[in-house]
Design a protein around this motif. Structure first.
Motif, mmCIF file in Angstrom:
data_model
loop_
_atom_site.group_PDB
_atom_site.id
_atom_site.type_symbol
_atom_site.label_atom_id
_atom_site.label_comp_id
_atom_site.label_asym_id
_atom_site.label_seq_id
_atom_site.Cartn_x
_atom_site.Cartn_y
_atom_site.Cartn_z
ATOM 1 N N GLY A 211 0.791 -1.230 0.000
ATOM 2 C CA GLY A 211 0.000 0.000 0.000
ATOM 3 C C GLY A 211 0.820 1.275 0.000
ATOM 4 O O GLY A 211 0.250 2.363 -0.157
ATOM 5 N N GLN A 212 2.131 1.211 0.174
ATOM 6 C CA GLN A 212 2.963 2.417 0.179
ATOM 7 C C GLN A 212 3.256 2.887 -1.239
ATOM 8 O O GLN A 212 3.269 2.100 -2.184
ATOM 9 C CB GLN A 212 4.285 2.161 0.905
ATOM 10 N N GLU A 213 3.502 4.176 -1.364
ATOM 11 C CA GLU A 213 3.911 4.738 -2.645
ATOM 12 C C GLU A 213 5.429 4.761 -2.723
ATOM 13 O O GLU A 213 6.108 5.070 -1.741
ATOM 14 C CB GLU A 213 3.351 6.156 -2.806
ATOM 15 N N VAL A 214 5.956 4.424 -3.879
ATOM 16 C CA VAL A 214 7.397 4.439 -4.107
ATOM 17 C C VAL A 214 7.681 5.197 -5.394
ATOM 18 O O VAL A 214 6.809 5.352 -6.252
ATOM 19 C CB VAL A 214 7.973 3.008 -4.197
ATOM 20 N N ARG A 215 8.898 5.664 -5.520
ATOM 21 C CA ARG A 215 9.340 6.349 -6.739
ATOM 22 C C ARG A 215 10.074 5.355 -7.628
ATOM 23 O O ARG A 215 10.962 4.632 -7.170
ATOM 24 C CB ARG A 215 10.263 7.519 -6.388
ATOM 25 N N LEU A 216 9.701 5.322 -8.894
ATOM 26 C CA LEU A 216 10.306 4.406 -9.855
ATOM 27 C C LEU A 216 11.096 5.191 -10.892
ATOM 28 O O LEU A 216 10.597 6.170 -11.444
ATOM 29 C CB LEU A 216 9.231 3.567 -10.556
ATOM 30 N N THR A 217 12.322 4.748 -11.144
ATOM 31 C CA THR A 217 13.157 5.338 -12.195
ATOM 32 C C THR A 217 13.510 4.239 -13.181
ATOM 33 O O THR A 217 14.238 3.292 -12.845
ATOM 34 C CB THR A 217 14.437 5.953 -11.600
ATOM 35 N N VAL A 218 12.995 4.350 -14.390
ATOM 36 C CA VAL A 218 13.220 3.338 -15.417
ATOM 37 C C VAL A 218 14.410 3.751 -16.269
ATOM 38 O O VAL A 218 14.473 4.883 -16.760
ATOM 39 C CB VAL A 218 11.976 3.163 -16.309
ATOM 40 N N GLU A 219 15.355 2.840 -16.452
ATOM 41 C CA GLU A 219 16.520 3.099 -17.295
ATOM 42 C C GLU A 219 16.127 2.809 -18.737
ATOM 43 O O GLU A 219 16.284 1.700 -19.245
ATOM 44 C CB GLU A 219 17.705 2.242 -16.854
ATOM 45 N N ALA A 220 15.607 3.835 -19.409
ATOM 46 C CA ALA A 220 15.156 3.664 -20.786
ATOM 47 C C ALA A 220 16.316 3.584 -21.756
ATOM 48 O O ALA A 220 16.219 2.975 -22.825
ATOM 49 C CB ALA A 220 14.222 4.809 -21.172
#
Length: 302
Positions: A211-220
């Motif tokens: 249920g927590q929010e996290v930050r996602l960084t995608v290596e495009a």
């Protein structure tokens, strides 16, 4: 059926005990059948002969190791039949009260009723398997993300960092109607349309992050090596289609020169540049808006 299997187990246990200690069992049976001798020496001699004959009979009928192994196997078989009988005739409950899960671990996410209250609606919500992360991509970012790409995970609440991979990206837009829950749990109600992205953590996440929010960084994309970068706002595009940065000379505030550059991969507010005409070195100061900033910096751009 269970009672019969229990009797078979008891009989097999007694048979095995008798084979393991035959002399003790024979003595017990003989002591119960003896009478009081009527007269002296003749009766005494008869008793002695009877005891000798019994001892010889016991010795001649002693069980072999094979007999004991057979009794042990009979006991094991009887116990197996008892176990199966108890499984087939044990406590039962309606099939409607059984929930089949896809896998473990399983978690109780919410309970909708209290003890003693009327049961209505959803009683309980369960989830099973390893934790996954669901997010939403804008139509612009959708074209940059594909399954298999690496993802950096950051919990701004706890500071936890982890690695993961993009598992799937939907091909259709998901959007919640105003005032309704969104189709995609990674979107806020009434937010703009987006594409659902599922991320699988590499080493798994604790259930405390449910249920927590996290930050996602995608290596495009990645340069694969260190490159020269400047802030995105330092890039200028001319009417002739050329892209340039403006470099200032230390100690000479009004000494400025334009350097034509080729723009590469970008991220985190910076963009890769390669000088096309002119010189641009690490540590050079470039103009960002109306202020100078330390722009030239070599880093591994991703």
């Amino acid at each position: 059926m269970v009672a019969k299997a229990e009797r078979e187990v008891r009989d097999a246990e007694r048979a095995l005990a008798t084979m393991r200690n035959p002399v003790a069992n024979q003595d017990a049976s003989q002591s119960g059948g003896r009478g009081t001798p009527d007269a002296g020496e003749q009766d005494l001699g008869t008793q002695d002969e009877t005891e000798e004959d019994a001892a010889e009979a016991v010795e001649g009928s002693a069980p072999t190791s094979g007999d004991i192994e057979g009794a042990q196997q009979d006991l094991a078989d009887a116990r197996t039949r008892l176990h199966r009988a108890r499984e087939a005739n044990g406590p039962m409950l309606p099939a409607s009260e059984v929930v089949v899960l896809q896998g473990f671990p399983a978690r109780v996410d919410s309970v909708g009723v209290q003890l003693g209250s009327d049961a209505s609606g959803k009683l309980m919500t369960l989830s099973a398997g390893a934790l996954m992360i669901r997010s939403s991509l804008t139509p612009t970012d959708r074209g940059l993300v594909r399954p298999g790409q690496k993802v950096r995970i950051l919990s701004e609440l706890t500071g936890m960092t982890a690695q993961g991979t993009v598992r799937s990206v939907s091909d259709t837009l998901a959007r919640a109607a105003k005032g309704q829950a969104p189709e995609d749990p990674g979107m806020a109600a009434g937010s703009a349309a987006g594409f659902t992205m599922t991320v699988k953590p590499q080493d798994g996440l604790s259930s405390t992050y449910v249920g927590q929010e996290v930050r996602l960084t995608v290596e495009a994309a990645t340069s694969g090596q260190k490159v020269l970068v400047v802030p995105v706002s330092a890039i200028s595009a001319g009417s002739d289609g050329r892209t340039t940065v403006t470099v200032t000379t230390p100690g000479h505030r009004d000494a400025r020169r334009r350097v034509e550059v080729q723009v590469g991969a970008g991220g985190d507010g910076c963009v890769e540049v390669k000088p096309v005409a002119g010189e641009l070195l690490e540590g050079d100061k470039v103009i960002v808006g109306s202020q100078d900033t330390s722009g030239g910096d070599r880093r591994d751009r991703k």
